[in-house]
Design an enzyme around this catalytic site. Structure first.
Site, PDB file in Angstrom:
ATOM      1  N   TYR A   1       0.187  -1.215   0.106  1.00 46.45           N
ATOM      2  CA  TYR A   1      -0.036   0.058  -0.173  1.00 46.45           C
ATOM      3  C   TYR A   1       1.168   1.163   0.004  1.00 46.45           C
ATOM      4  O   TYR A   1       0.508   2.307  -0.458  1.00 46.45           O
ATOM      5  CB  TYR A   1      -1.026   0.046   1.428  1.00 46.45           C
ATOM      6  CG  TYR A   1      -1.797   0.933   1.292  1.00 46.45           C
ATOM      7  CD1 TYR A   1      -2.625   0.654   0.832  1.00 46.45           C
ATOM      8  CD2 TYR A   1      -1.922   2.177   1.614  1.00 46.45           C
ATOM      9  CE1 TYR A   1      -4.021   1.853   0.581  1.00 46.45           C
ATOM     10  CE2 TYR A   1      -2.540   3.020   1.229  1.00 46.45           C
ATOM     11  CZ  TYR A   1      -3.661   3.408   0.720  1.00 46.45           C
ATOM     12  OH  TYR A   1      -4.885   4.421   0.532  1.00 46.45           O
TER      13      TYR A   1
ATOM     14  N   PHE B   1      -7.452  21.325 -24.839  1.00 46.88           N
ATOM     15  CA  PHE B   1      -7.334  20.030 -24.827  1.00 46.88           C
ATOM     16  C   PHE B   1      -8.927  19.793 -23.913  1.00 46.88           C
ATOM     17  O   PHE B   1      -9.194  20.350 -23.080  1.00 46.88           O
ATOM     18  CB  PHE B   1      -6.562  19.298 -24.171  1.00 46.88           C
ATOM     19  CG  PHE B   1      -7.581  17.669 -24.523  1.00 46.88           C
ATOM     20  CD1 PHE B   1      -7.089  17.371 -26.192  1.00 46.88           C
ATOM     21  CD2 PHE B   1      -7.486  17.020 -23.454  1.00 46.88           C
ATOM     22  CE1 PHE B   1      -7.700  16.168 -26.129  1.00 46.88           C
ATOM     23  CE2 PHE B   1      -7.653  15.565 -23.930  1.00 46.88           C
ATOM     24  CZ  PHE B   1      -7.922  15.715 -25.230  1.00 46.88           C
ATOM     25  N   THR B   2      -9.919  19.159 -23.694  1.00 48.84           N
ATOM     26  CA  THR B   2     -10.786  18.852 -23.783  1.00 48.84           C
ATOM     27  C   THR B   2     -11.340  18.276 -22.154  1.00 48.84           C
ATOM     28  O   THR B   2     -11.704  19.464 -21.782  1.00 48.84           O
ATOM     29  CB  THR B   2     -11.316  17.492 -24.910  1.00 48.84           C
ATOM     30  OG1 THR B   2     -10.999  16.494 -24.362  1.00 48.84           O
ATOM     31  CG2 THR B   2     -12.050  17.870 -25.891  1.00 48.84           C
TER      32      THR B   2
ATOM     33  N   ARG C   1     -12.966  15.967 -33.856  1.00 53.02           N
ATOM     34  CA  ARG C   1     -12.493  16.920 -33.562  1.00 53.02           C
ATOM     35  C   ARG C   1     -13.281  17.684 -34.106  1.00 53.02           C
ATOM     36  O   ARG C   1     -12.256  18.857 -34.922  1.00 53.02           O
ATOM     37  CB  ARG C   1     -11.756  16.289 -33.688  1.00 53.02           C
ATOM     38  CG  ARG C   1     -10.865  14.842 -33.178  1.00 53.02           C
ATOM     39  CD  ARG C   1      -9.826  15.118 -30.978  1.00 53.02           C
ATOM     40  NE  ARG C   1     -10.878  15.224 -30.404  1.00 53.02           N
ATOM     41  CZ  ARG C   1     -10.837  14.848 -28.690  1.00 53.02           C
ATOM     42  NH1 ARG C   1      -9.862  15.071 -28.307  1.00 53.02           N
ATOM     43  NH2 ARG C   1     -12.204  14.773 -28.277  1.00 53.02           N
TER      44      ARG C   1
ATOM     45  N   PHE D   1     -18.850  14.424 -26.383  1.00 55.73           N
ATOM     46  CA  PHE D   1     -18.737  14.062 -27.396  1.00 55.73           C
ATOM     47  C   PHE D   1     -18.511  12.685 -27.763  1.00 55.73           C
ATOM     48  O   PHE D   1     -18.396  11.965 -28.235  1.00 55.73           O
ATOM     49  CB  PHE D   1     -16.802  14.316 -28.086  1.00 55.73           C
ATOM     50  CG  PHE D   1     -15.730  14.311 -27.045  1.00 55.73           C
ATOM     51  CD1 PHE D   1     -15.374  15.857 -26.403  1.00 55.73           C
ATOM     52  CD2 PHE D   1     -15.268  12.983 -27.010  1.00 55.73           C
ATOM     53  CE1 PHE D   1     -14.983  15.500 -25.360  1.00 55.73           C
ATOM     54  CE2 PHE D   1     -14.066  13.276 -25.779  1.00 55.73           C
ATOM     55  CZ  PHE D   1     -14.384  14.400 -25.784  1.00 55.73           C
TER      56      PHE D   1
ATOM     57  N   ASP E   1       1.679  20.205 -21.204  1.00 56.97           N
ATOM     58  CA  ASP E   1       1.072  19.030 -20.490  1.00 56.97           C
ATOM     59  C   ASP E   1       1.838  17.709 -21.406  1.00 56.97           C
ATOM     60  O   ASP E   1       1.863  17.726 -23.123  1.00 56.97           O
ATOM     61  CB  ASP E   1      -0.235  19.177 -22.286  1.00 56.97           C
ATOM     62  CG  ASP E   1      -1.255  17.924 -22.137  1.00 56.97           C
ATOM     63  OD1 ASP E   1      -0.162  16.856 -22.271  1.00 56.97           O
ATOM     64  OD2 ASP E   1      -2.185  17.705 -22.539  1.00 56.97           O
TER      65      ASP E   1
ATOM     66  N   LYS F   1       0.096   7.913 -23.726  1.00 58.77           N
ATOM     67  CA  LYS F   1       0.656   7.879 -24.759  1.00 58.77           C
ATOM     68  C   LYS F   1       1.789   7.850 -25.132  1.00 58.77           C
ATOM     69  O   LYS F   1       2.167   6.611 -24.667  1.00 58.77           O
ATOM     70  CB  LYS F   1       0.446   9.700 -24.692  1.00 58.77           C
ATOM     71  CG  LYS F   1      -1.315  10.098 -25.571  1.00 58.77           C
ATOM     72  CD  LYS F   1      -1.881  10.049 -24.928  1.00 58.77           C
ATOM     73  CE  LYS F   1      -3.090  11.039 -24.842  1.00 58.77           C
ATOM     74  NZ  LYS F   1      -4.117  11.159 -23.591  1.00 58.77           N
TER      75      LYS F   1
HETATM   76  O1  PLI Z   1      -6.974  10.416 -21.647  1.00 60.04           O
HETATM   77  P1  PLI Z   1      -6.298  10.996 -20.240  1.00 60.04           P
HETATM   78  O2  PLI Z   1      -7.086  11.161 -19.019  1.00 60.04           O
HETATM   79  O3  PLI Z   1      -5.077  10.099 -19.622  1.00 60.04           O
HETATM   80  O4  PLI Z   1      -5.194  11.980 -20.220  1.00 60.04           O
HETATM   81  C1  PLI Z   1      -6.009  13.179 -20.987  1.00 60.04           C
HETATM   82  C2  PLI Z   1      -5.265  14.036 -22.140  1.00 60.04           C
HETATM   83  C3  PLI Z   1      -4.597  15.106 -21.649  1.00 60.04           C
HETATM   84  N1  PLI Z   1      -3.762  15.592 -22.251  1.00 60.04           N
HETATM   85  C4  PLI Z   1      -3.790  15.885 -23.945  1.00 60.04           C
HETATM   86  C5  PLI Z   1      -3.513  15.905 -24.828  1.00 60.04           C
HETATM   87  C6  PLI Z   1      -4.883  14.567 -24.002  1.00 60.04           C
HETATM   88  O5  PLI Z   1      -4.702  13.829 -26.176  1.00 60.04           O
HETATM   89  C7  PLI Z   1      -4.612  13.601 -23.735  1.00 60.04           C
HETATM   90  C8  PLI Z   1      -5.737  12.710 -23.922  1.00 60.04           C
HETATM   91  N2  PLI Z   1      -6.143  12.164 -24.975  1.00 60.04           N
HETATM   92  C9  PLI Z   1      -7.594  11.294 -25.353  1.00 60.04           C
HETATM   93  C10 PLI Z   1      -7.884  10.534 -24.916  1.00 60.04           C
HETATM   94  C11 PLI Z   1      -6.927  11.702 -26.931  1.00 60.04           C
HETATM   95  O6  PLI Z   1      -8.072  11.065 -27.841  1.00 60.04           O
HETATM   96  O7  PLI Z   1      -6.479  11.871 -27.522  1.00 60.04           O
END
Ligand code: PLI
Length: 462
Positions: A76, A128-129, A386, A453, A219, A262
């Protein structure tokens, strides 16, 4: 032959495990997209042939990462995998303190709550969203300070992710530096088409914000891809390893939010990294409320180990070249077929320009949403809107945001698909482009309150 004399290149890995996929009939796809309310997020993955919905959490892990999963320390508190992760972040990104989070938006949530006060402004190189939503939920207002070229899908500016320093400085002068908790800097810029920011621009942003005592938060989800573009395009960096460029980029910032789904090649995970010990202390306070203890932050030990190893793999020059190279391969196929795409080709995705596909449709007839549905109907390839749907509504007026960019994103998962898959995608896009003239728009029949979306539903007009 070594890599300098080789005429062609290939991925620096071979495939050890495969996952079968199948293509359904056109009639089955018609049923599936109808049931999904013409929203590719609502399709079942089993109904998809080639899945380019996102590059987020869809990477194939390496044998080195899988081996690390077996070394998970599920204590933990104080898991050894946390310390490996901390070491990897310090080594490759250069930040002092980290708190792990279950994914990127959790880091955005914590950061927004500790840094933003109601009435604040957060300038950034395009929204970003999830990032903007967390800024708004904390009482902030996002201000777009990206260069104008970023909003033009046909501009070939090599660094469309750059900040317009005049826009940034006039915001600072208008609202006062005390109302700007930080500049939100994305590398690469997802909503602009996966476009990079230059090191020269990052340096200039740092100089400007230093003069006013404003923080810069990166980011970093696709910062390695950005570093690769700097190596390829920015004068003086052709011989510099991507890992060195990444450290220089981060050196112009005070911290980062990270979706490790990513660049860092994991299926789940993220972190918030900071240099300021006081802000870090506040983050550690909140992490235990929303995520978990500060040494696991919503993750299993094994997830943190896979992330630490993924960070190390991601900055390998051959790996990142193959990753962006595959995206470029698809983009070049589409350019050869005269399909309208955003230029330059992005780092993680190729973006179709729905306005040029369907000039007959008004933006509130959701051209990009329809284009994603048409692509799925043609071949079972899944992509993502998008455009106006992703942009959502202005929280003050309740009106749609009308973004200049009305795009469909073909995001390429890392190490998952082959060149033949890319050929199939290109053929399908070309076919959908040939059939563009008779296409009508959509009507929204269900609209969720946040990040619409993901779950909105549509039906065809007429
Ligand atoms: O999907 P998360 O919560 O791990 O991360 C959010 C996120 C933050 N910044 C950027 C630039 C992103 O592209 C992002 C998530 N992107 C997704 C899910 C995408 O399909 O691009």
């Amino acid at each position: 032959m070594d890599s300098t004399t080789r005429r062609s290149w290939a991925e620096p890995f071979k495939i050890k495990m495969v996952e079968p996929i199948r293509v359904m009939s056109r009639a089955e796809r018609e049923r599936a997209i109808g049931e999904a309310g013409f929203n590719t997020f609502l399709l079942k993955s089993d109904d998809v042939y080639i899945d380019l919905l996102t590059d987020s959490g869809t990477s194939a892990m390496s044998d080195y990462q899988w081996a690390g999963m077996m070394l998970g320390d599920e204590a933990y508190a104080g898991s050894r995998n946390f310390y490996h992760l901390e070491e990897a972040v310090r080594k490759y990104y250069g930040y002092k303190y980290i708190v792990p989070t279950h994914q990127g938006r959790a880091a955005e949530h914590i950061l927004s709550r500790i840094a933003i006060k109601p009435g604040d402004y957060v300038p950034g190189n395009m929204y970003f969203t999830t990032t903007r939503l967390h800024q708004e939920l904390a009482g902030g207002t996002f201000e777009d300070v990206i260069i104008d070229e970023a909003h033009d899908p046909t501009s070939v500016h090599p660094f469309k992710g750059n900040v317009d320093l005049d826009k940034l400085e006039s915001l600072i002068k208008r609202v006062g530096p005390e109302r700007i908790p930080y500049v939100s800097l994305a590398a690469t810029v997802n909503m602009a088409g996966g476009q990079p920011i230059s090191l020269a621009n990052m340096r200039a942003v740092r100089e400007l914000t230093n003069r006013y005592g404003i923080r810069v938060i990166l980011d970093a989800a696709r910062a390695v891809e950005n570093a690769y573009f700097i190596q390829q395009r920015e004068t003086g960096y052709a011989e510099t390893p991507v890992a060195t460029i990444l450290r220089e980029m981060c050196g112009y910032t005070d911290g980062c939010t990270m979706s490790a789904k990513k660049d860092p090649l994991v299926n789940i995970g993220g972190f918030l990294a900071l240099n300021d010990p006081e802000l870090f202390e506040e983050a550690r306070n909140l992490i235990v409320v929303y995520e978990g203890l500060h040494t696991y932050g919503g993750l299993a030990g094994r997830d943190m180990e896979a992330m630490a190893r993924g960070i190390e793999e991601a900055v390998n020059d051959d790996s990142i070249r193959a990753r962006v190279g595959q995206v470029e391969y698809l983009g070049n196929q589409l350019l050869a077929a005269d399909a309208p795409i955003v230029t330059p080709i992005g780092g993680h995705a190729v973006y179709l320009d729905a306005r040029r596909f369907y000039p007959q449709l008004k933006q509130d007839e959701f051209p990009a949403q329809m284009l994603a549905a048409q692509l799925y109907l043609d071949s079972g390839v899944r992509s993502m809107e998008r455009g106006i749907v992703s942009a959502g509504r202005d929280p003050e007026t309740g009106e749609h945001h009308y973004p200049k960019l009305e795009l469909v994103r073909l995001a390429i998962p890392r190490r998952v698909y082959t060149q033949s898959h890319m050929d199939v995608v290109a053929e399908s896009v070309a076919e959908v482009y040939r059939q563009r003239r008779d296409v009508r728009g959509l009507r929204m029949t269900f609209e969720p309150k946040y990040l619409r979306f993901f779950q909105a539903r549509f039906e065809p007009l007429g």
